[in-house]
Design a protein around this motif. Sequence first.
Motif, PDB file in Angstrom:
ATOM      1  N   TYR A 130       0.838  -1.211   0.000  1.00 31.85           N
ATOM      2  CA  TYR A 130       0.000   0.000   0.000  1.00 31.85           C
ATOM      3  C   TYR A 130       0.869   1.255   0.000  1.00 31.85           C
ATOM      4  CZ  TYR A 130      -4.148  -2.762   0.013  1.00 31.85           C
ATOM      5  OH  TYR A 130      -5.129  -3.626  -0.381  1.00 31.85           O
ATOM      6  N   SER A 131       1.903   1.187  -0.802  1.00 34.05           N
ATOM      7  CA  SER A 131       2.738   2.369  -1.044  1.00 34.05           C
ATOM      8  C   SER A 131       2.180   3.094  -2.274  1.00 34.05           C
ATOM      9  CB  SER A 131       4.170   1.952  -1.337  1.00 34.05           C
ATOM     10  OG  SER A 131       4.751   1.355  -0.218  1.00 34.05           O
ATOM     11  N   ILE A 132       2.431   4.369  -2.308  1.00 26.15           N
ATOM     12  CA  ILE A 132       2.017   5.140  -3.492  1.00 26.15           C
ATOM     13  C   ILE A 132       3.087   6.176  -3.810  1.00 26.15           C
ATOM     14  CG2 ILE A 132       0.675   6.872  -2.164  1.00 26.15           C
ATOM     15  CD1 ILE A 132      -1.370   6.771  -4.526  1.00 26.15           C
ATOM     16  N   MET A 133       3.275   6.407  -5.111  1.00 26.09           N
ATOM     17  CA  MET A 133       4.171   7.485  -5.544  1.00 26.09           C
ATOM     18  C   MET A 133       3.322   8.503  -6.298  1.00 26.09           C
ATOM     19  SD  MET A 133       7.634   5.489  -6.733  1.00 26.09           S
ATOM     20  CE  MET A 133       7.052   5.242  -8.362  1.00 26.09           C
ATOM     21  N   VAL A 134       3.618   9.752  -6.065  1.00 28.93           N
ATOM     22  CA  VAL A 134       2.853  10.799  -6.752  1.00 28.93           C
ATOM     23  C   VAL A 134       3.831  11.673  -7.526  1.00 28.93           C
ATOM     24  CG1 VAL A 134       1.078  10.802  -4.940  1.00 28.93           C
ATOM     25  CG2 VAL A 134       2.900  12.497  -4.873  1.00 28.93           C
ATOM     26  N   VAL A 144       0.949  17.282  -0.997  1.00 27.60           N
ATOM     27  CA  VAL A 144       1.323  15.927  -0.562  1.00 27.60           C
ATOM     28  C   VAL A 144       2.830  15.883  -0.299  1.00 27.60           C
ATOM     29  CG1 VAL A 144       1.431  13.492  -1.253  1.00 27.60           C
ATOM     30  CG2 VAL A 144      -0.557  14.895  -1.873  1.00 27.60           C
ATOM     31  N   THR A 145       3.184  15.254   0.813  1.00 25.80           N
ATOM     32  CA  THR A 145       4.610  15.084   1.123  1.00 25.80           C
ATOM     33  C   THR A 145       4.878  13.601   1.401  1.00 25.80           C
ATOM     34  OG1 THR A 145       4.072  15.614   3.405  1.00 25.80           O
ATOM     35  CG2 THR A 145       5.000  17.403   2.092  1.00 25.80           C
ATOM     36  N   VAL A 146       6.133  13.238   1.331  1.00 20.57           N
ATOM     37  CA  VAL A 146       6.519  11.848   1.621  1.00 20.57           C
ATOM     38  C   VAL A 146       6.154  11.541   3.072  1.00 20.57           C
ATOM     39  CG1 VAL A 146       8.492  10.272   1.859  1.00 20.57           C
ATOM     40  CG2 VAL A 146       8.349  11.817  -0.106  1.00 20.57           C
ATOM     41  N   GLY A 147       5.559  10.361   3.261  1.00 21.29           N
ATOM     42  CA  GLY A 147       5.162   9.968   4.612  1.00 21.29           C
ATOM     43  C   GLY A 147       3.692  10.223   4.874  1.00 21.29           C
ATOM     44  N   LYS A 148       3.077  11.020   4.022  1.00 20.91           N
ATOM     45  CA  LYS A 148       1.655  11.323   4.197  1.00 20.91           C
ATOM     46  C   LYS A 148       0.794  10.117   3.779  1.00 20.91           C
ATOM     47  CE  LYS A 148      -1.277  15.347   3.575  1.00 20.91           C
ATOM     48  NZ  LYS A 148      -1.391  16.669   2.951  1.00 20.91           N
ATOM     49  N   THR A 149      -0.391  10.048   4.318  1.00 20.32           N
ATOM     50  CA  THR A 149      -1.287   8.943   3.947  1.00 20.32           C
ATOM     51  C   THR A 149      -2.403   9.490   3.054  1.00 20.32           C
ATOM     52  OG1 THR A 149      -0.806   7.802   6.015  1.00 20.32           O
ATOM     53  CG2 THR A 149      -2.819   7.149   4.864  1.00 20.32           C
ATOM     54  N   LEU A 150      -2.619   8.818   1.946  1.00 22.70           N
ATOM     55  CA  LEU A 150      -3.684   9.224   1.020  1.00 22.70           C
ATOM     56  C   LEU A 150      -4.698   8.104   0.924  1.00 22.70           C
ATOM     57  CD1 LEU A 150      -1.548  10.679  -1.922  1.00 22.70           C
ATOM     58  CD2 LEU A 150      -2.636  11.954  -0.063  1.00 22.70           C
ATOM     59  N   ASN A 151      -5.948   8.462   0.868  1.00 25.89           N
ATOM     60  CA  ASN A 151      -6.987   7.448   0.757  1.00 25.89           C
ATOM     61  C   ASN A 151      -7.489   7.354  -0.680  1.00 25.89           C
ATOM     62  OD1 ASN A 151      -9.985   6.471   0.953  1.00 25.89           O
ATOM     63  ND2 ASN A 151      -8.949   5.794   2.828  1.00 25.89           N
ATOM     64  N   PHE A 152      -7.269   6.220  -1.284  1.00 28.85           N
ATOM     65  CA  PHE A 152      -7.773   5.970  -2.631  1.00 28.85           C
ATOM     66  C   PHE A 152      -8.491   4.639  -2.645  1.00 28.85           C
ATOM     67  CE2 PHE A 152      -4.161   8.766  -3.855  1.00 28.85           C
ATOM     68  CZ  PHE A 152      -4.903   9.744  -4.496  1.00 28.85           C
ATOM     69  N   LEU A 153      -9.571   4.556  -3.386  1.00 35.67           N
ATOM     70  CA  LEU A 153     -10.306   3.294  -3.555  1.00 35.67           C
ATOM     71  C   LEU A 153     -10.606   2.660  -2.194  1.00 35.67           C
ATOM     72  CD1 LEU A 153      -7.846   2.120  -6.326  1.00 35.67           C
ATOM     73  CD2 LEU A 153     -10.123   3.018  -6.763  1.00 35.67           C
ATOM     74  N   ASN A 154     -10.927   3.545  -1.235  1.00 33.25           N
ATOM     75  CA  ASN A 154     -11.264   3.134   0.139  1.00 33.25           C
ATOM     76  C   ASN A 154     -10.107   2.435   0.859  1.00 33.25           C
ATOM     77  OD1 ASN A 154     -13.902   4.151   0.128  1.00 33.25           O
ATOM     78  ND2 ASN A 154     -14.587   2.356  -1.058  1.00 33.25           N
ATOM     79  N   HIS A 155      -8.906   2.730   0.477  1.00 30.52           N
ATOM     80  CA  HIS A 155      -7.736   2.187   1.165  1.00 30.52           C
ATOM     81  C   HIS A 155      -6.740   3.304   1.420  1.00 30.52           C
ATOM     82  CE1 HIS A 155      -9.443  -1.558  -0.332  1.00 30.52           C
ATOM     83  NE2 HIS A 155      -8.702  -2.172   0.591  1.00 30.52           N
ATOM     84  N   ASP A 156      -6.028   3.184   2.523  1.00 31.04           N
ATOM     85  CA  ASP A 156      -5.003   4.169   2.844  1.00 31.04           C
ATOM     86  C   ASP A 156      -3.686   3.754   2.188  1.00 31.04           C
ATOM     87  OD1 ASP A 156      -6.621   5.805   4.298  1.00 31.04           O
ATOM     88  OD2 ASP A 156      -6.210   4.800   6.219  1.00 31.04           O
ATOM     89  N   PHE A 157      -3.078   4.720   1.521  1.00 33.03           N
ATOM     90  CA  PHE A 157      -1.781   4.483   0.877  1.00 33.03           C
ATOM     91  C   PHE A 157      -0.741   5.391   1.514  1.00 33.03           C
ATOM     92  CE2 PHE A 157      -4.666   2.797  -2.227  1.00 33.03           C
ATOM     93  CZ  PHE A 157      -3.972   1.759  -2.852  1.00 33.03           C
ATOM     94  N   HIS A 158       0.429   4.843   1.694  1.00 29.39           N
ATOM     95  CA  HIS A 158       1.531   5.572   2.305  1.00 29.39           C
ATOM     96  C   HIS A 158       2.399   6.150   1.186  1.00 29.39           C
ATOM     97  CE1 HIS A 158       4.559   6.533   5.286  1.00 29.39           C
ATOM     98  NE2 HIS A 158       5.470   5.890   4.558  1.00 29.39           N
ATOM     99  N   VAL A 159       2.573   7.472   1.202  1.00 30.06           N
ATOM    100  CA  VAL A 159       3.362   8.114   0.134  1.00 30.06           C
ATOM    101  C   VAL A 159       4.843   7.837   0.391  1.00 30.06           C
ATOM    102  CG1 VAL A 159       3.946  10.287  -1.020  1.00 30.06           C
ATOM    103  CG2 VAL A 159       1.623   9.928  -0.143  1.00 30.06           C
ATOM    104  N   THR A 160       5.455   7.148  -0.593  1.00 30.70           N
ATOM    105  CA  THR A 160       6.882   6.819  -0.419  1.00 30.70           C
ATOM    106  C   THR A 160       7.780   7.695  -1.287  1.00 30.70           C
ATOM    107  OG1 THR A 160       6.776   5.151  -2.142  1.00 30.70           O
ATOM    108  CG2 THR A 160       6.404   4.399   0.122  1.00 30.70           C
ATOM    109  N   GLY A 161       7.211   8.252  -2.340  1.00 30.96           N
ATOM    110  CA  GLY A 161       8.079   9.050  -3.206  1.00 30.96           C
ATOM    111  C   GLY A 161       7.311  10.091  -4.006  1.00 30.96           C
ATOM    112  N   ILE A 162       8.017  11.177  -4.261  1.00 30.50           N
ATOM    113  CA  ILE A 162       7.467  12.207  -5.168  1.00 30.50           C
ATOM    114  C   ILE A 162       8.391  12.238  -6.376  1.00 30.50           C
ATOM    115  CG2 ILE A 162       7.029  14.682  -5.464  1.00 30.50           C
ATOM    116  CD1 ILE A 162       6.297  14.651  -2.412  1.00 30.50           C
ATOM    117  N   VAL A 163       7.803  11.962  -7.541  1.00 34.00           N
ATOM    118  CA  VAL A 163       8.615  11.818  -8.748  1.00 34.00           C
ATOM    119  C   VAL A 163       8.331  12.941  -9.730  1.00 34.00           C
ATOM    120  CG1 VAL A 163       8.730   9.310  -8.518  1.00 34.00           C
ATOM    121  CG2 VAL A 163       6.876  10.341  -9.854  1.00 34.00           C
TER     122      VAL A 163
END
Lengths: 362, 246
Positions: A130-134, A144-163
Amino acid sequence: MIFENIMHRPIRTLVSILAVAIEVGMVMLVVGMTHGMLHESAKRVEGVGADIMVQPSGASLFLGMTQAPMPVKIADRLAEIPHVLAVAPVLCLLNTQGRVDLIYGIDMASFNSVSGGFVYLHGGPFTGPYSIMVDDLYAKAKDVTVGKTLNFLNHDFHVTGIVMHGKGARLFIPLATAQDLTGSHDKASIFFVRCTDPGYTKDVIESIRSLLPKNQILSIKEYMSLMTSNDVPALNTFVTAMVAVAVGIGFLVIFLSMYTTITERTREIGILKSLGAGKGYIIEVILWEASLLSILGIIAGYAGTWTARKFIIATFPTLPVELTLHWALWAGLLALGGSLLGAFYPAIRAARLDPVDSLAYE
Amino acid sequence: MLLSSIFLTTSANGVQPARHIGSMEPIISTENLKKIYRIGKVDVAALRGVDLSVQEGEFLAVVGPSGCGKSTLLHILGGLTPPTSGKVLVDGNDFSYMKDAERTKFRRHKIGFVFQRYNLLPTLTARDNIAIAQHIQGDGFNPHRFEAVTEMLGIKDKLGHKPYALSGGEQQRVAIARAVVCEPKLLLADEPTGNLDSENSQVVLTMMRTLNRDFRQTILMITHDAEAASVADRIVRMRDGRIIWD
């Protein structure tokens, strides 16, 4: 006289100019945003670095969505085709929770093989299912910053990278997670294929066609050429409808403005007629006045659109606005045409006024 | 200017009327001129058979009570409205057979109007109000004529003013300048002193008298004011749509 008439009623003049400016701005922004989004989306797909896209037949070009994804195993068979360097299966997801976001489910290794790898501005690759990159534009727009949690498709994703933006989508999650969330196990909606040399693209496409005759296979060049408003269902209709509404607004405001002007200036029209002004002269004066209002409105519209574009880009970095000279000219011509059309009936009416009645008008 | 042909006398108001003697074709000639307006379902006869002849260079005053048809006569002579029947020749052109566009063209080149309410265009300066007549005529701006007219009417220092910044007398002088700047054959004045005090009335009448005398301008003026009428060479009295005294 035309300039003096315009200056004589500053509020009426301002309202008319504003209406034409809104008309021009609406045309340019609607077209600019739709074309901007389309072209930006196409450029992002181009930015993946592949030479060929393989999709199920009937898949959407714009979002890559499909009702029937293909087995991931196809990637292995595609990789066996001569001159194929790498194949990246991607499962496209559409998040409609609160907003519409296209998410790429990617296999990091194969995606990197095709794209040459992400440029990480902050953080790094996925660390768990449940990692996400934005991308950076999304991060800026949504704070959005690294380490933030985003909710998509009713699941929480942990932001691991900004590309760095420009590689397909703005959001990336692991392919397996995307498959789990959609119940599409071992499936992909797009295969990005990279050739050993772009010169082999045609040969590779032929080979893929013989392997997957029912699939939609496009070179990225073809895809780019197809990403126009003509090829996206209903987009042209939407743009035409919005342009028609904008032109309608301009037409009605100028019509009302000139109509009330004629009523207000009935006596003045009588005076002009007593001086020997013919119907043509009266029509000309009114149409010139409408044209001047329109031209001022067009200039204001251009300035307003340019300012609005700056504001939109600053406030919504993911919303591209593509302003082109072609559409600027069209917007100007439509505004001028609408204004002249709106002023035509009042002008004819003024020209037909009886001079004696007009001179007696209080 | 045919000053030698002018016979000067002095009227009661001090303005000198003049009588031009000429044996040429009249500039205005009407025969059994009728105008009937339809108001609702009722026909109202404004003119019931007017026979009038005016020589070029003549200053004619038409007097009569309200509703006697003076203004209708002026409007027909100015080509603003067509007659219902009868003959109306102005400078040899029969308005009875002319279309609206032809009458408009004729008016542009041959007729000048002066109205009771001045009828200046409120958005334009005095200069532009005068110049627009030349613009409409289509021959372009004639600075010499413009200078001469504004000089004669004493409005050179008011040319930059808009109508609201001018007195009634000044507005009427601007209106006269506008009417004559294109050198019309015929100047039609509809109660030109009707809105003015006696002093300004005197000034305007003097101007008109001068125009008639010095520029041999044919003038047809309708008025209620007997003193104003006395400036003219000839007075015609109307009643109930007919000329009852000439």
